[in-house]
Design a protein around this motif. Structure first.
Motif, PDB file in Angstrom:
ATOM      1  N   GLU A   1       0.834  -1.212   0.000  1.00  0.00           N
ATOM      2  CA  GLU A   1       0.000   0.000   0.000  1.00  0.00           C
ATOM      3  C   GLU A   1       0.863   1.253   0.000  1.00  0.00           C
ATOM      4  N   TYR A   2       1.940   1.234   0.773  1.00  0.00           N
ATOM      5  CA  TYR A   2       2.839   2.390   0.806  1.00  0.00           C
ATOM      6  C   TYR A   2       3.438   2.630  -0.577  1.00  0.00           C
ATOM      7  N   CYS A   3       3.909   1.584  -1.213  1.00  0.00           N
ATOM      8  CA  CYS A   3       4.487   1.723  -2.558  1.00  0.00           C
ATOM      9  C   CYS A   3       3.456   2.216  -3.564  1.00  0.00           C
ATOM     10  N   ASN A   4       2.223   1.732  -3.470  1.00  0.00           N
ATOM     11  CA  ASN A   4       1.169   2.199  -4.368  1.00  0.00           C
ATOM     12  C   ASN A   4       0.859   3.678  -4.148  1.00  0.00           C
ATOM     13  N   SER A   5       0.965   4.139  -2.928  1.00  0.00           N
ATOM     14  CA  SER A   5       0.660   5.532  -2.607  1.00  0.00           C
ATOM     15  C   SER A   5       1.748   6.492  -3.070  1.00  0.00           C
ATOM     16  N   ILE A   6       2.974   6.024  -3.139  1.00  0.00           N
ATOM     17  CA  ILE A   6       4.086   6.898  -3.527  1.00  0.00           C
ATOM     18  C   ILE A   6       3.826   7.557  -4.877  1.00  0.00           C
ATOM     19  N   GLU A   7       3.289   6.816  -5.820  1.00  0.00           N
ATOM     20  CA  GLU A   7       2.994   7.361  -7.148  1.00  0.00           C
ATOM     21  C   GLU A   7       2.092   8.594  -7.045  1.00  0.00           C
ATOM     22  N   PHE A   8       1.049   8.513  -6.242  1.00  0.00           N
ATOM     23  CA  PHE A   8       0.088   9.604  -6.131  1.00  0.00           C
ATOM     24  C   PHE A   8       0.641  10.774  -5.321  1.00  0.00           C
ATOM     25  N   ILE A   9       1.457  10.479  -4.322  1.00  0.00           N
ATOM     26  CA  ILE A   9       2.067  11.539  -3.525  1.00  0.00           C
ATOM     27  C   ILE A   9       3.046  12.334  -4.394  1.00  0.00           C
TER      28      ILE A   9
END
Length: 147
Positions: free
Chosen positions: A75-83
């Motif tokens: 989930e953290y890795c998936n969120s990095i793209e959007f951040i």
């Protein structure tokens, strides 16, 4: 279906943009690496509010805060793209400056916003302040150890 995916991405980027501006409103500047982690932790704290830590914890606060990432690598890795997209959008709009890996808020027009949906807890706020005392390298080592 493609339109729905695009709309979901826009919503995620706007949420992360709001969180980034709120962090900068309170803390003035933060490194990109630390911004990625703390932005994710704030949104995670919003959806899973039953933390075992609160603002009264002062010992090893950065390690306790980063332990909230434990078991959440995907989930953290998936969120990095959007951040990162949110940071890019804010930079493109001239709301923030990114220099030497440090993000700073430029615009004061949004600093009067008080109706933010995603507030950092006192615990995360204390962890952000404490994180200034350690290098990005050491901070990322702790992130990797906890994720």
């Amino acid at each position: 279906m493609n339109q729905m995916k695009l709309e979901a991405e826009v919503i995620q980027i706007s949420i992360y943009s709001e969180i980034i501006l709120d962090i900068l409103k309170k803390h003035k500047n933060l490194s990109v690496n630390k911004m990625l982690v703390f932005t994710y932790l704030i949104i995670k704290d919003r959806f899973i509010p039953s933390n075992i830590y609160n603002g009264k914890h002062t010992q090893d606060i950065i390690y306790k805060c980063l332990s909230l990432l434990s078991g959440d690598f995907i989930e953290y890795c998936n969120s990095i793209e959007f951040i990162i997209k949110a940071i890019h959008l804010l930079k493109s709009k001239g709301e923030i400056i990114v220099e030497n890996g440090i993000i700073q808020q430029v615009s004061t027009t949004n600093s009067e916003r008080s109706n933010s949906t995603y507030h950092e807890s006192k615990f995360i706020g204390n962890a952000i302040e404490y994180s200034r005392k350690i290098s990005d390298r050491q901070f990322m080592r702790e992130v990797i150890n906890n994720v």
